[in-house]
Write an enzyme that holds these catalytic residues in place. Structure first.
Site, PDB file in Angstrom:
ATOM      1  N   ARG A  45       0.837  -1.205   0.000  1.00  0.00           N
ATOM      2  CA  ARG A  45       0.000   0.000   0.000  1.00  0.00           C
ATOM      3  C   ARG A  45       0.869   1.251   0.000  1.00  0.00           C
ATOM      4  O   ARG A  45       0.571   2.212  -0.716  1.00  0.00           O
ATOM      5  CB  ARG A  45      -0.937   0.012   1.219  1.00  0.00           C
ATOM      6  CG  ARG A  45      -1.897   1.174   1.183  1.00  0.00           C
ATOM      7  CD  ARG A  45      -3.061   1.021   2.122  1.00  0.00           C
ATOM      8  NE  ARG A  45      -4.094   1.986   1.786  1.00  0.00           N
ATOM      9  CZ  ARG A  45      -4.531   2.941   2.615  1.00  0.00           C
ATOM     10  NH1 ARG A  45      -4.040   3.000   3.847  1.00  0.00           N
ATOM     11  NH2 ARG A  45      -5.444   3.774   2.229  1.00  0.00           N
ATOM     12  N   HIS A  49       0.725   4.334  -2.551  1.00  0.00           N
ATOM     13  CA  HIS A  49       0.399   5.698  -2.126  1.00  0.00           C
ATOM     14  C   HIS A  49       1.475   6.707  -2.492  1.00  0.00           C
ATOM     15  O   HIS A  49       1.180   7.861  -2.797  1.00  0.00           O
ATOM     16  CB  HIS A  49       0.079   5.726  -0.622  1.00  0.00           C
ATOM     17  CG  HIS A  49      -1.362   5.436  -0.354  1.00  0.00           C
ATOM     18  ND1 HIS A  49      -2.055   5.945   0.717  1.00  0.00           N
ATOM     19  CD2 HIS A  49      -2.254   4.682  -1.049  1.00  0.00           C
ATOM     20  CE1 HIS A  49      -3.306   5.543   0.671  1.00  0.00           C
ATOM     21  NE2 HIS A  49      -3.450   4.767  -0.389  1.00  0.00           N
ATOM     22  N   HIS A 172      -6.184  -5.725  -3.748  1.00  0.00           N
ATOM     23  CA  HIS A 172      -7.040  -5.792  -2.567  1.00  0.00           C
ATOM     24  C   HIS A 172      -7.335  -7.220  -2.153  1.00  0.00           C
ATOM     25  O   HIS A 172      -8.208  -7.467  -1.323  1.00  0.00           O
ATOM     26  CB  HIS A 172      -8.327  -4.986  -2.787  1.00  0.00           C
ATOM     27  CG  HIS A 172      -8.129  -3.517  -2.534  1.00  0.00           C
ATOM     28  ND1 HIS A 172      -9.108  -2.579  -2.749  1.00  0.00           N
ATOM     29  CD2 HIS A 172      -7.058  -2.838  -2.088  1.00  0.00           C
ATOM     30  CE1 HIS A 172      -8.653  -1.386  -2.428  1.00  0.00           C
ATOM     31  NE2 HIS A 172      -7.401  -1.521  -2.036  1.00  0.00           N
ATOM     32  N   TRP A 188     -11.121 -10.138  10.139  1.00  0.00           N
ATOM     33  CA  TRP A 188      -9.812 -10.794  10.228  1.00  0.00           C
ATOM     34  C   TRP A 188      -9.751 -11.995   9.317  1.00  0.00           C
ATOM     35  O   TRP A 188      -8.765 -12.239   8.631  1.00  0.00           O
ATOM     36  CB  TRP A 188      -9.518 -11.206  11.667  1.00  0.00           C
ATOM     37  CG  TRP A 188      -9.368  -9.982  12.499  1.00  0.00           C
ATOM     38  CD1 TRP A 188     -10.343  -9.303  13.173  1.00  0.00           C
ATOM     39  CD2 TRP A 188      -8.186  -9.223  12.665  1.00  0.00           C
ATOM     40  NE1 TRP A 188      -9.835  -8.181  13.747  1.00  0.00           N
ATOM     41  CE2 TRP A 188      -8.499  -8.097  13.457  1.00  0.00           C
ATOM     42  CE3 TRP A 188      -6.872  -9.369  12.210  1.00  0.00           C
ATOM     43  CZ2 TRP A 188      -7.574  -7.132  13.824  1.00  0.00           C
ATOM     44  CZ3 TRP A 188      -5.948  -8.406  12.577  1.00  0.00           C
ATOM     45  CH2 TRP A 188      -6.295  -7.320  13.376  1.00  0.00           C
TER      46      TRP A 188
END
Ligand code: HEM
Ligand SMILES: Cc1cnc2ccccc2c1N
Length: 290
Positions: A45, A49, A172, A188
């Site tokens: 991630r 970003h 994802h 989870w």
């Protein structure tokens, strides 16, 4: 104009493989992070970003200047939770002071993906640290509460096609959402640290219910305890995106190939690598043990 890549002088494949191995070994050691998901998804991630601030209209933002290291960018609310990845990389940056921050952040994402059994990602060095004044303003990262049309328009800023957008969002399959970071809660059970096409399989196979979560945000939940963001779900609401979701749900190899190409494009957007030789393809730790 595009930023010209300038590789760290005298550094070659072996030097960058040493950085890869240091990150990969630390990933194995610190496996308890985030309920035993580990740091892999968080590092992926971060690599997205630091690249996702790119704007092709004025070639601002993007991975070149490593400006995430400045508070101005790191404190963007959209970057909440990535402090973990940044802390993870501090000792690596100290051990290899010659690597630029942009190269470190992107190489860490490549390492995490390969160590989570993802595709081999060709990677090129040459990003050069820029000043705080070059850090992009907050607000360039996407809003998860929107739909497929928003996603297509958002990625238009990078010059990505529908196929590239769907492939990229396949990341994802990794990790989870954390209510305290983004206002979305992922169960989870569904969190994973292995790179597969299951994001697409789940999107198509689960029966999704739109529900308000504890932060008051709407998200899609399935009775098996999976979740999807509204932007995730937009990929099956929009007919043009949906055909790629179906393609990748059926063919993991096609997903791996297309993800690799789109991810390289994301990490290299705005940079002219033409002066450099060919990209490096790193060995995984397993490939070096044998
Ligand atoms: C429409 C575009 C996107 C939106 C709106 C979006 C939104 C989000 C949100 C809200 C989270 C949860 C953060 C948290 O609560 O900790 C997340 C996590 C994540 N995203 Fe995305 N994302 C997008 C695209 C991408 C792309 C292009 C990649 C990589 C290629 C990516 C990789 C990840 C990963 C690996 C995680 C899990 C992080 C963790 O477990 O710590 N995302 N994303
Ligand atoms: C299954 C699934 C769906 N959407 C996500 C969005 C962000 C992060 C992780 C996700 C995830 N594991």
């Amino acid at each position: 104009a595009l930023h010209l890549a300038q590789a760290e002088d005298g550094k070659g494949l072996d030097d960058f493989q040493k950085v890869y191995n240091a990150i990969a070994e630390k990933l194995r050691d610190e496996d308890e992070f985030d309920g035993y998901i580990g740091y892999g998804p968080n590092l992926v991630r971060l690599s997205w970003h630091v690249s996702g601030t790119f704007d092709k209209n004025d070639n601002s933002g993007g991975s070149f200047g490593g400006t995430y290291r400045f508070k101005k960018e790191a404190d963007d609310p959209a970057n909440k939770g990535l402090q973990n990845a940044a802390r993870f990389l501090e000792p690596i940056a100290k051990k290899f002071p010659w690597i630029s921050h942009g190269d470190l952040y992107t190489l860490a994402g490549v390492t995490a993906l390969q160590e989570m059994q993802g595709p081999k990602i060709p990677w090129r060095p040459g990003r050069v640290d820029a000043d705080e004044k070059d850090a992009p303003e907050n607000g360039r990262l996407p809003d998860a509460s929107k739909d497929g049309n928003y996603v297509r328009h958002y990625f238009g800023r990078f010059g990505f096609s529908d196929q590239e957008i769907v492939a990229l969002l396949g990341a994802h399959c990794l990790g989870k959402t954390h209510l305290e970071n983004s206002g979305y809660e992922g169960p989870w059970g569904a969190a994973t640290n292995t790179f597969t096409n299951e994001f697409f399989v789940n999107l198509l196979n689960e029966n999704w219910k739109l529900e308000k979560n504890d932060a008051g945000n709407e998200q899609y939940n399935s009775n098996k305890g999976y979740m999807m963001l509204p932007t995730d779900y937009g990929l099956i609401q929009d007919g043009k995106f949906k055909k790629y979701v179906e393609k990748y749900a059926k063919d993991q190899d096609a997903f791996f190939e297309d993800f690799k190409s789109a991810y390289v494009k994301l990490l290299e957007n705005g940079i002219d690598f033409s002066k450099l030789g060919k990209a490096y393809v790193f060995k995984t730790l397993d490939e070096q043990d044998s």
